[in-house]
Design an enzyme around this catalytic site. Structure first.
Site, PDB file in Angstrom:
ATOM      1  N   ARG A  38       0.860  -1.312   0.399  1.00 24.27           N
ATOM      2  CA  ARG A  38       0.415  -0.102  -0.146  1.00 24.27           C
ATOM      3  C   ARG A  38       1.174   0.885   0.255  1.00 24.27           C
ATOM      4  NH1 ARG A  38      -2.839  -1.477   5.470  1.00 24.27           N
ATOM      5  NH2 ARG A  38      -1.131  -2.197   5.842  1.00 24.27           N
ATOM      6  N   LEU A  64      -4.765  -5.280  -0.787  1.00 23.86           N
ATOM      7  CA  LEU A  64      -4.660  -6.708  -0.963  1.00 23.86           C
ATOM      8  C   LEU A  64      -6.144  -6.686  -0.506  1.00 23.86           C
ATOM      9  CD1 LEU A  64      -1.513  -8.249  -0.274  1.00 23.86           C
ATOM     10  CD2 LEU A  64      -2.602  -8.254  -2.460  1.00 23.86           C
ATOM     11  N   TYR A 159      -4.012 -14.793  14.406  1.00 21.98           N
ATOM     12  CA  TYR A 159      -2.997 -14.579  13.904  1.00 21.98           C
ATOM     13  C   TYR A 159      -2.546 -16.172  13.449  1.00 21.98           C
ATOM     14  CZ  TYR A 159       1.614 -13.651  12.058  1.00 21.98           C
ATOM     15  OH  TYR A 159       3.058 -13.899  11.255  1.00 21.98           O
ATOM     16  N   GLN A 197       9.790  -4.860  11.553  1.00 20.89           N
ATOM     17  CA  GLN A 197       9.056  -3.840  11.772  1.00 20.89           C
ATOM     18  C   GLN A 197       7.128  -4.477  11.997  1.00 20.89           C
ATOM     19  OE1 GLN A 197       9.274  -1.313   8.759  1.00 20.89           O
ATOM     20  NE2 GLN A 197       9.508   0.701  10.460  1.00 20.89           N
ATOM     21  N   LYS A 201       4.133  -2.796  14.791  1.00 21.91           N
ATOM     22  CA  LYS A 201       3.502  -2.758  13.873  1.00 21.91           C
ATOM     23  C   LYS A 201       2.730  -3.015  14.400  1.00 21.91           C
ATOM     24  CE  LYS A 201       5.269  -2.280   8.881  1.00 21.91           C
ATOM     25  NZ  LYS A 201       5.382  -2.883   7.808  1.00 21.91           N
TER      26      LYS A 201
HETATM   27  N1  NAP Z   1       9.393 -10.381  11.701  1.00 27.37           N
HETATM   28  C1  NAP Z   1       8.600 -12.027  11.927  1.00 27.37           C
HETATM   29  O1  NAP Z   1       8.813 -12.358  13.204  1.00 27.37           O
HETATM   30  C2  NAP Z   1       7.185 -13.193  11.020  1.00 27.37           C
HETATM   31  C3  NAP Z   1       7.990 -14.161  11.970  1.00 27.37           C
HETATM   32  C4  NAP Z   1       6.392 -15.147  11.003  1.00 27.37           C
HETATM   33  C5  NAP Z   1       5.663 -15.175   9.818  1.00 27.37           C
HETATM   34  N2  NAP Z   1       6.539 -14.079   9.533  1.00 27.37           N
HETATM   35  C6  NAP Z   1       5.545 -13.225   7.558  1.00 27.37           C
HETATM   36  O2  NAP Z   1       6.169 -12.574   7.135  1.00 27.37           O
HETATM   37  C7  NAP Z   1       5.877 -12.226   6.427  1.00 27.37           C
HETATM   38  C8  NAP Z   1       6.133 -10.012   6.223  1.00 27.37           C
HETATM   39  O3  NAP Z   1       6.410 -10.146   7.211  1.00 27.37           O
HETATM   40  P1  NAP Z   1       7.336  -8.573   8.097  1.00 27.37           P
HETATM   41  O4  NAP Z   1       8.165  -9.491   9.289  1.00 27.37           O
HETATM   42  O5  NAP Z   1       8.501  -8.393   6.750  1.00 27.37           O
HETATM   43  O6  NAP Z   1       6.567  -7.691   8.530  1.00 27.37           O
HETATM   44  P2  NAP Z   1       7.043  -6.233   7.821  1.00 27.37           P
HETATM   45  O7  NAP Z   1       7.789  -5.429   7.697  1.00 27.37           O
HETATM   46  O8  NAP Z   1       5.369  -5.694   8.580  1.00 27.37           O
HETATM   47  O9  NAP Z   1       5.637  -6.881   6.010  1.00 27.37           O
HETATM   48  C9  NAP Z   1       4.889  -6.524   5.483  1.00 27.37           C
HETATM   49  C10 NAP Z   1       4.179  -6.502   4.339  1.00 27.37           C
HETATM   50  O10 NAP Z   1       2.828  -6.333   4.262  1.00 27.37           O
HETATM   51  C11 NAP Z   1       2.697  -5.522   3.798  1.00 27.37           C
HETATM   52  N3  NAP Z   1       1.065  -5.579   3.581  1.00 27.37           N
HETATM   53  C12 NAP Z   1       0.427  -5.268   4.451  1.00 27.37           C
HETATM   54  N4  NAP Z   1      -0.908  -4.804   4.637  1.00 27.37           N
HETATM   55  C13 NAP Z   1      -0.827  -5.283   3.334  1.00 27.37           C
HETATM   56  C14 NAP Z   1      -2.563  -4.320   2.661  1.00 27.37           C
HETATM   57  N5  NAP Z   1      -3.204  -4.525   2.916  1.00 27.37           N
HETATM   58  N6  NAP Z   1      -2.012  -4.725   1.127  1.00 27.37           N
HETATM   59  C15 NAP Z   1      -0.381  -4.767   0.670  1.00 27.37           C
HETATM   60  N7  NAP Z   1       0.551  -4.975   1.101  1.00 27.37           N
HETATM   61  C16 NAP Z   1      -0.003  -5.350   2.529  1.00 27.37           C
HETATM   62  C17 NAP Z   1       2.815  -4.615   4.196  1.00 27.37           C
HETATM   63  O11 NAP Z   1       3.488  -3.697   3.078  1.00 27.37           O
HETATM   64  P3  NAP Z   1       1.947  -1.876   3.728  1.00 27.37           P
HETATM   65  O12 NAP Z   1       1.780  -1.343   4.991  1.00 27.37           O
HETATM   66  O13 NAP Z   1       3.020  -0.998   2.633  1.00 27.37           O
HETATM   67  O14 NAP Z   1       0.968  -2.096   2.664  1.00 27.37           O
HETATM   68  C18 NAP Z   1       4.442  -4.441   3.917  1.00 27.37           C
HETATM   69  O15 NAP Z   1       5.371  -4.473   2.926  1.00 27.37           O
HETATM   70  C19 NAP Z   1       4.207 -12.097   6.920  1.00 27.37           C
HETATM   71  O16 NAP Z   1       3.356 -12.804   6.438  1.00 27.37           O
HETATM   72  C20 NAP Z   1       4.262 -12.309   8.232  1.00 27.37           C
HETATM   73  O17 NAP Z   1       3.412 -13.123   8.818  1.00 27.37           O
HETATM   74  C21 NAP Z   1       7.192 -12.758  10.093  1.00 27.37           C
END
Ligand code: NAP
Length: 252
Positions: A38, A64, A159, A197, A201
């Site tokens: 976004r 999305l 979640y 983040q 977030k």
């Molecule tokens: N960090 C952890 O500890 C961890 C552990 C296990 C799994 N994960 C998974 O890894 C994945 C990525 O997370 P991350 O850690 O990299 O977190 P992040 O930095 O918060 O990235 C999340 C991304 O998702 C996008 N997003 C969220 N809502 C959206 C929407 N409505 N439309 C389009 N894009 C959207 C955000 O972009 P915008 O806000 O700009 O839209 C951002 O680019 C997620 O699926 C998370 O569940 C993370």
């Protein structure tokens, strides 16, 4: 990555964290990457930081949660680059609330992005692969360790349920693909704590520095990227179903 050099990867949620790191790695490996999020400004900053490689990055602002925007995103990718060879469903989010104090809006948002958008993007990617004759397509879901267990902190409960759904959907899609697009592959990558983040977030303060990352060496985004690259590099007859990776220091 030779197989996918010059070919097209769609990655969701590329404005920060794991998605941003995936864009950098795949673009550097010669893959053309279409990424959405976004935050238009962050997408443009990412594009500019790619320097001479930026022609291989198509940045598309897309929420999305909006079906028409997702359709438009895929239509733009096909119009500009002709097909989709790889889809990485990475976008995801959580809210800092339990089942007893969370709101319906928070649950709908998590379900919309973590589950429904993942399904819709997968459907559109597979349709495109079928229409354009891609036989070695690859779908990768960025799932979570919490899709494999029941996390103790109650703020992760909804979640975690969405990530359990991703685990179930990975196997269901594998079964559907085996009939409709037999040489396409699907995998999940399920990390434990990754230093992004994401947690900040979740607490509503994206810029805050969290103590958890000083107390324990968490996974780095590069660790997740390496796993994804490994999946993409496996021979076509190998279907790795799920990779669960945790920080070594994680005790729970
Ligand atoms: N960090 C952890 O500890 C961890 C552990 C296990 C799994 N994960 C998974 O890894 C994945 C990525 O997370 P991350 O850690 O990299 O977190 P992040 O930095 O918060 O990235 C999340 C991304 O998702 C996008 N997003 C969220 N809502 C959206 C929407 N409505 N439309 C389009 N894009 C959207 C955000 O972009 P915008 O806000 O700009 O839209 C951002 O680019 C997620 O699926 C998370 O569940 C993370």
């Amino acid at each position: 990555m030779e197989r996918y050099r010059g070919r097209v990867a769609v990655i969701t949620g590329v404005s920060s964290g794991i998605g941003e790191a995936l864009v950098r790695a795949l673009v550097q490996a010669g893959v053309r990457v279409a990424g959405c999020a976004r935050s238009s400004e962050k997408l443009q900053t990412l594009k500019q930081s790619l320097g001479t490689d930026q022609a291989r990055f198509l940045a598309v602002t897309c929420d999305l949660a909006q079906e028409d925007q997702v359709r438009a995103f895929f239509s733009q990718v096909v119009a500009e680059w002709g097909s989709v060879d790889i889809l990485i469903n990475n976008a995801g989010l959580a809210f800092n609330s339990s089942l007893l104090d969370g709101t319906v809006e928070e649950w709908r948002t998590m379900a919309n992005i973590n589950i429904v958008a993942l399904c819709f993007c997968t459907q559109l990617a597979v349709q495109t692969m079928q229409e354009t004759g891609v036989t070695d397509g690859y779908i990768i879901h960025i799932n979570s360790e919490s899709g494999h267990m029941h996390p103790v902190p109650s703020k992760f409960h909804f979640y975690s349920a969405t990530k359990h759904a991703v685990r179930a959907l990975t196997e269901s899609m594998r079964l559907e693909l085996s009939k409709t697009l037999p040489s396409a592959r699907i995998s999940s990558v399920s990390p434990g704590l990754v230093e992004t983040q994401f947690l900040a977030k979740m607490s509503g303060r994206p810029e805050q520095q969290l103590n958890v990352f000083t107390r324990m060496k968490a996974l780095q985004v590069e660790d997740v990227v390496e796993t994804v690259v490994h999946l993409l590099e496996t021979p076509l007859h190998v279907q790795i179903h799920d990779v669960l990776l945790r920080p070594t220091a994680q005790t729970s």
